[in-house]
Design a protein around this motif. Structure first.
Motif, PDB file in Angstrom:
ATOM      1  N   PHE A 549       0.828  -1.208   0.000  1.00  0.00           N
ATOM      2  CA  PHE A 549       0.000   0.000   0.000  1.00  0.00           C
ATOM      3  C   PHE A 549       0.865   1.261   0.000  1.00  0.00           C
ATOM      4  O   PHE A 549       0.571   2.240  -0.687  1.00  0.00           O
ATOM      5  N   LEU A 550       1.964   1.228   0.773  1.00  0.00           N
ATOM      6  CA  LEU A 550       2.767   2.425   0.934  1.00  0.00           C
ATOM      7  C   LEU A 550       3.682   2.699  -0.263  1.00  0.00           C
ATOM      8  O   LEU A 550       3.958   3.858  -0.587  1.00  0.00           O
ATOM      9  N   LEU A 551       4.157   1.641  -0.919  1.00  0.00           N
ATOM     10  CA  LEU A 551       5.141   1.810  -1.987  1.00  0.00           C
ATOM     11  C   LEU A 551       4.542   1.748  -3.381  1.00  0.00           C
ATOM     12  O   LEU A 551       5.044   2.404  -4.298  1.00  0.00           O
ATOM     13  N   ILE A 552       3.535   0.939  -3.579  1.00  0.00           N
ATOM     14  CA  ILE A 552       2.941   0.772  -4.907  1.00  0.00           C
ATOM     15  C   ILE A 552       1.731   1.676  -5.077  1.00  0.00           C
ATOM     16  O   ILE A 552       1.614   2.405  -6.058  1.00  0.00           O
ATOM     17  N   ARG A 553       0.849   1.638  -4.102  1.00  0.00           N
ATOM     18  CA  ARG A 553      -0.345   2.487  -4.178  1.00  0.00           C
ATOM     19  C   ARG A 553      -0.112   3.765  -3.370  1.00  0.00           C
ATOM     20  O   ARG A 553      -0.811   4.063  -2.398  1.00  0.00           O
ATOM     21  N   THR A 554       0.899   4.533  -3.812  1.00  0.00           N
ATOM     22  CA  THR A 554       1.324   5.697  -3.035  1.00  0.00           C
ATOM     23  C   THR A 554       0.308   6.828  -3.035  1.00  0.00           C
ATOM     24  O   THR A 554       0.292   7.645  -2.114  1.00  0.00           O
ATOM     25  N   MET A 555      -0.526   6.890  -4.049  1.00  0.00           N
ATOM     26  CA  MET A 555      -1.486   7.983  -4.150  1.00  0.00           C
ATOM     27  C   MET A 555      -2.746   7.723  -3.344  1.00  0.00           C
ATOM     28  O   MET A 555      -3.611   8.602  -3.230  1.00  0.00           O
ATOM     29  N   ILE A 638       4.413 -10.141  -3.770  1.00  0.00           N
ATOM     30  CA  ILE A 638       4.609  -8.736  -3.386  1.00  0.00           C
ATOM     31  C   ILE A 638       6.091  -8.381  -3.378  1.00  0.00           C
ATOM     32  O   ILE A 638       6.481  -7.270  -3.781  1.00  0.00           O
ATOM     33  N   PHE A 639       6.928  -9.310  -2.950  1.00  0.00           N
ATOM     34  CA  PHE A 639       8.372  -9.086  -2.949  1.00  0.00           C
ATOM     35  C   PHE A 639       8.886  -8.813  -4.363  1.00  0.00           C
ATOM     36  O   PHE A 639       9.688  -7.886  -4.588  1.00  0.00           O
ATOM     37  N   ILE A 640       8.420  -9.604  -5.312  1.00  0.00           N
ATOM     38  CA  ILE A 640       8.846  -9.404  -6.705  1.00  0.00           C
ATOM     39  C   ILE A 640       8.358  -8.054  -7.234  1.00  0.00           C
ATOM     40  O   ILE A 640       9.097  -7.319  -7.898  1.00  0.00           O
ATOM     41  N   ILE A 641       7.116  -7.711  -6.923  1.00  0.00           N
ATOM     42  CA  ILE A 641       6.565  -6.430  -7.393  1.00  0.00           C
ATOM     43  C   ILE A 641       7.359  -5.260  -6.837  1.00  0.00           C
ATOM     44  O   ILE A 641       7.738  -4.333  -7.570  1.00  0.00           O
ATOM     45  N   ILE A 642       7.629  -5.268  -5.531  1.00  0.00           N
ATOM     46  CA  ILE A 642       8.371  -4.176  -4.908  1.00  0.00           C
ATOM     47  C   ILE A 642       9.803  -4.122  -5.433  1.00  0.00           C
ATOM     48  O   ILE A 642      10.349  -3.039  -5.707  1.00  0.00           O
ATOM     49  N   THR A 643      10.407  -5.285  -5.611  1.00  0.00           N
ATOM     50  CA  THR A 643      11.789  -5.318  -6.099  1.00  0.00           C
ATOM     51  C   THR A 643      11.893  -4.738  -7.508  1.00  0.00           C
ATOM     52  O   THR A 643      12.795  -3.948  -7.803  1.00  0.00           O
ATOM     53  N   LEU A 766      10.276   9.350  -4.924  1.00  0.00           N
ATOM     54  CA  LEU A 766      11.345   8.354  -4.824  1.00  0.00           C
ATOM     55  C   LEU A 766      11.963   8.356  -3.440  1.00  0.00           C
ATOM     56  O   LEU A 766      12.284   7.312  -2.867  1.00  0.00           O
ATOM     57  N   HIS A 767      12.105   9.555  -2.882  1.00  0.00           N
ATOM     58  CA  HIS A 767      12.633   9.658  -1.519  1.00  0.00           C
ATOM     59  C   HIS A 767      11.754   8.923  -0.517  1.00  0.00           C
ATOM     60  O   HIS A 767      12.240   8.233   0.373  1.00  0.00           O
ATOM     61  N   GLU A 768      10.419   9.046  -0.685  1.00  0.00           N
ATOM     62  CA  GLU A 768       9.487   8.378   0.231  1.00  0.00           C
ATOM     63  C   GLU A 768       9.591   6.859   0.097  1.00  0.00           C
ATOM     64  O   GLU A 768       9.553   6.126   1.070  1.00  0.00           O
ATOM     65  N   HIS A 769       9.802   6.371  -1.141  1.00  0.00           N
ATOM     66  CA  HIS A 769       9.950   4.926  -1.346  1.00  0.00           C
ATOM     67  C   HIS A 769      11.090   4.365  -0.514  1.00  0.00           C
ATOM     68  O   HIS A 769      10.942   3.406   0.251  1.00  0.00           O
ATOM     69  N   PHE A 770      12.266   4.974  -0.651  1.00  0.00           N
ATOM     70  CA  PHE A 770      13.427   4.438   0.044  1.00  0.00           C
ATOM     71  C   PHE A 770      13.397   4.752   1.533  1.00  0.00           C
ATOM     72  O   PHE A 770      13.990   4.049   2.328  1.00  0.00           O
ATOM     73  N   ARG A 771      12.693   5.806   1.921  1.00  0.00           N
ATOM     74  CA  ARG A 771      12.557   6.078   3.350  1.00  0.00           C
ATOM     75  C   ARG A 771      11.816   4.953   4.044  1.00  0.00           C
ATOM     76  O   ARG A 771      12.158   4.555   5.150  1.00  0.00           O
ATOM     77  N   LEU A 772      10.790   4.398   3.379  1.00  0.00           N
ATOM     78  CA  LEU A 772      10.015   3.322   3.989  1.00  0.00           C
ATOM     79  C   LEU A 772      10.808   2.028   4.055  1.00  0.00           C
ATOM     80  O   LEU A 772      10.523   1.162   4.872  1.00  0.00           O
ATOM     81  N   LEU A 773      11.767   1.876   3.153  1.00  0.00           N
ATOM     82  CA  LEU A 773      12.583   0.675   3.158  1.00  0.00           C
ATOM     83  C   LEU A 773      13.765   0.789   4.100  1.00  0.00           C
ATOM     84  O   LEU A 773      14.447  -0.189   4.368  1.00  0.00           O
ATOM     85  N   GLU A 774      14.048   2.034   4.566  1.00  0.00           N
ATOM     86  CA  GLU A 774      15.112   2.209   5.550  1.00  0.00           C
ATOM     87  C   GLU A 774      14.691   1.623   6.888  1.00  0.00           C
ATOM     88  O   GLU A 774      13.506   1.479   7.166  1.00  0.00           O
ATOM     89  N   ALA A 775      15.657   1.355   7.731  1.00  0.00           N
ATOM     90  CA  ALA A 775      15.339   0.869   9.059  1.00  0.00           C
ATOM     91  C   ALA A 775      14.852   1.979   9.955  1.00  0.00           C
ATOM     92  O   ALA A 775      14.340   1.731  11.022  1.00  0.00           O
TER      93      ALA A 775
END
Length: 792
Positions: A549-555, A638-643, A766-775
């Motif tokens: 939801f957070l990375l793919i359906r960002t809108m 979901i892992f494949i989609i996000i990757t 793009l910044h928000e994408h990688f922020r969510l993947l950060e620890a």
């Protein structure tokens, strides 16, 4: 000082993690090599590999062959090859058996689908194997129609007996109704008042032997609906028939009948009847013997059963019947679940009244798998025709000698020994050092991750904290229960290694053939492990859903009350699965006190692994394998989609020299894989039917999953800026305490960091994408002085 400034905290962390991983991996590879070497070394044994041939198995010191082979190593043929007779074709037929034709009755006939003809493979008195002529049946006759012809037995006994034999030749297809009808027919064939021909009675013995090959379930259902007492009638009539054969015997694979005529004398009567062990489970010609005028039992290694009939009166005729199994004797008191052969022996004399001076002594050689079971108790019983059940009245135990179970009774009838066994479980060794290290590191890592996520939640202000804390909590509890509770406490109970401790004084009736020591605490542990592992996998699936939801359906925003909803699913759905599973197993077990072993194993406190025949019906499949598979498949998708769409998506505005380098992508991919539980897929490779390959995948699975908590700690705690800043402060304080203040510079020069920061602000999505993947959240906003310096 310049060299000290180049020391980077992250580099120290990487080196420490690398060393720890290398140590664990090296120990694991060493253990794997040792296991493979042990598996390839053949243990010393007195029995060479593949000693028993042609499907034979080594049991209790000898080869048990299939019916088609015999001999010491099951290498002597004991069958008739494929043959034809007239227009009928027959397959391979074991000696002493009737084979059925491949041709069956037409679908428009009353007996549609049943074989038309049968043919016997026999052995001559000179030992030659030969085929008899085929017997052709009537496709318009079945067992129900034969039952209606009982009144014609006197004049048509041979045809009725032959038809009954043909119709029961394929025991695998016999139903409860077929068994009931067949027992009624053959019971009347043995009835003296019906005056059936002698040949018809011998064929009827073959029919009874074929019936005893039918399934136990069919016999139980037939006995439950047998209102005409057809089983009892058949048993009584066969006892009487055992007095009518002269000095001859009739031997079929599942039944043997012997008549003994004694010379007239005024003295006492003593007859000994023996049944010998064969190369197969079936009775064959020559497997019984009679010794008149003997005064004691004399069992040896060849004897499986021996009975001594004694009387103070002179008796002219004695009869014996041996049943290969107890299917005709359906007990309501004693429940048998094992498939051990249980022979029944009947003795009868031709006295019109019960002889008060008669006595019967017996010895039975218990036949069971001595590698897996241990004899716990036995009872000497006889079949009570009034109650239609086993009874101990008038029977007593004798002292055990040379592996035999002794009994004596003061009357004649059908005797048996009921036995109760304890399964000799092979409890696994305790967790080794490597397993304990991996679990301990995971427990420590998970505990630190939970504390860190809770303490720093206000600083980070991220929505993924709740899911990660729940995942780590369930995984932590699972690891703790696994380490301290997976072993069954029954492992430490002392088990007798011989039969000398069996009580031979009290001849009490038994109720079941196997017993297990209940252990409710182990069942609770298994249920808790089942629950928390499902919770862990469920939260990994919910974590995947949230990131989607957070990375793919960002809108689109998260659904309303999303946190409450996923919390109910994460902790509630596994509870429902476990509760329903335990409830169904308990309700299906009825009064069975050992229902626990339908849910868990005895060796360890974990779900029961069923046999291949019962796998489809097993709770292990429906309550664990299927839910786990569904979760893993969804996580992988979901892992494949996000990757593909986020992590490794090419952006023309960025180069490899920018912040989002390949190293960062790899670390982000690993973070997602670990938190999604992707490594659980390795468990399916452990099903490969190759010991060496299975050992390798077992180690890989062990390595990635026992250290999963440690991986989460490194990827979601150690890598965070907040943790590194705090660790830096600790290191500075430690160094200052020794008088050495060490400056720990950033990974990149300040100027490059500010430029990257400004670039990120221009790319918010793009910044928000990688922020969510950060620890963790990125660092606080740079100070104004840093921004001023960035322009220099």
């Amino acid at each position: 000082m310049a060299s000290c400034r180049t020391c980077d905290l992250r580099m120290l962390v990487v080196i420490a993690c690398g060393l720890l991983t290398a140590i664990i991996l090296g120990l694991g590879i060493w253990r794997t090599v040792i296991k493979i070497q042990r598996a390839t070394v053949t243990p010393e044994s007195s029995i060479p590999i593949a000693f028993c041939r042609n499907g034979g198995t080594w049991e209790n010191g000898r080869c048990i062959c299939t019916e088609e082979w015999k001999g010491l190593r099951c290498t002597i043929a004991n069958f008739c090859e494929n043959s034809t007779y007239m227009s009928f074709t027959f397959g391979r037929i074991p000696v002493g058996r009737y084979g059925t034709s491949l041709q069956t009755c037409d679908k428009n006939t009353l007996n549609a689908g049943s074989p038309i003809a049968t043919r016997m493979c026999s052995q001559s008195k000179y030992g030659e194997i030969e085929l008899q002529n085929a017997t052709i049946g009537n496709c318009n006759e079945n067992l129900e129609t034969l039952e209606n012809q009982i009144d014609n037995i006197t004049v048509d006994s041979k045809n009725i007996s032959t038809e009954a034999q043909i119709l029961t030749s394929d025991a695998s297809k016999l139903t409860a109704e077929n068994i009931t009808s067949a027992t009624r027919v053959v019971g009347q064939l043995f009835n003296v008042s019906r005056k059936a021909e002698a040949e018809a009675k011998k064929v009827a013995v073959t029919t009874v032997s074929q019936l005893l090959d039918a399934s136990e379930d069919a016999f139980q259902r037939a006995a439950a609906t047998d209102n005409s007492k057809s089983f009892t009638t058949l048993i009584e009539q066969m006892e009487s028939y055992s007095l009518t054969l002269g000095n001859e015997s009739v031997v079929e694979p599942n039944i043997a009948i012997q008549t003994v005529h004694l010379e007239d004398s005024s003295g006492s009567t003593r007859v000994r009847f023996s049944v010998f062990k064969g190369s197969s489970e079936s009775l064959v010609s020559g497997s019984t013997s009679v010794d008149p005028n003997v005064d004691r039992l004399d069992p040896d290694g060849r004897v499986e059963l021996q009975i001594l009939l004694s009387s103070q009166k002179s008796t002219n005729v004695c009869g014996f019947v041996v049943y290969q199994n107890n299917k005709l004797f359906q007990s309501k008191t004693f429940t048998a679940k094992s498939d051990f052969s249980q022979k029944i022996i009947s003795s009868k004399v031709n006295e019109s009244e019960q002889d008060p001076t008669i006595s019967v002594e017996m010895v039975f050689s218990p036949k069971y798998n001595q590698k897996e079971y241990q004899l716990h108790a036995y009872a000497c019983v006889y079949w009570n025709f009034l109650t239609k059940d086993w009874d101990t009245y008038g029977c007593y135990k004798d002292r055990i000698a040379d592996g035999f179970l002794g009994c004596r009774c003061n009357h004649t009838t059908n005797f048996a020994v009921l036995m109760t066994f304890k399964k000799d479980y092979k409890y696994p060794e305790s967790l080794d050092i490597l397993s304990n290290i991996g679990c301990a590191l995971s427990i420590a890592g998970l505990a630190l991750t939970i504390i860190f996520q809770i303490v720093t939640r206000k600083v980070r202000k991220t929505s993924v904290t709740w899911v990660l804390v729940n995942l780590c909590t369930s995984m932590l509890i699972f690891n703790l229960i696994f380490v301290f509770g997976i072993e069954n406490s029954n492992k430490n109970l002392k088990i007798s290694e011989s039969n000398t401790d069996i009580d031979v004084e009290n001849n009490e009736m038994l109720t079941k053939d196997t017993i297990d020591i209940p252990n409710p605490s182990c069942t609770v542990i298994a249920a808790l492990l089942h629950y928390f592992l499902l919770v862990t996998l469920t939260w990994s699936g919910l974590n995947a859903t949230q990131l989607y939801f957070l990375l793919i359906r960002t809108m689109k925003p998260l659904p309303q009350h999303f946190i409450i909803f996923i919390s109910l699913i994460g902790w509630g759905v596994p509870a429902i699965i476990v509760a329903v599973t335990v409830g169904i197993i308990y309700s299906q077990s009825g009064n069975n006190s050992n229902w626990e072993l339908d849910y868990r194993q005895e060796e360890i406190c974990w779900l029961a692994i069923p046999n291949s025949n019962d796998f489809i019906k097993s709770p292990f499949l429906w309550a664990f394998i299927i839910p786990t598979t569904i979760l893993l498949i969804s996580n992988v998708v979901i892992f494949i989609i996000i990757t593909v769409k986020v992590l490794w998506k090419n952006n023309q505005d960025l180069t490899s020299t920018k912040k989002f380098s390949s190293v960062k992508k790899i670390l982000s991919t690993l973070s997602i894989a670990v938190i999604f539980g992707i490594t659980w897929i390795l468990a399916y490779f452990m099903l490969i039917d190759d010991d060496n390959v299975r050992i390798i995948f077992s180690f890989i699975f062990f390595f990635f999953n026992t250290t999963q908590g440690l991986q989460i700690f490194f990827l979601y705690t150690v890598r965070t800026k907040i943790f590194q800043n705090e660790a830096s402060k600790v290191l500075k304080s430690l160094s200052s305490s020794f008088g050495r203040v060490t400056s720990l510079p950033s990974v990149t020069p300040l100027r490059l960091r500010v430029r990257v920061y400004n670039m990120l602000r221009s790319l918010p999505v793009l910044h928000e994408h990688f922020r969510l993947l950060e620890a963790s959240e990125e660092e606080k906003t740079l100070s104004e002085s840093h921004q001023a310096n960035s322009s220099i």
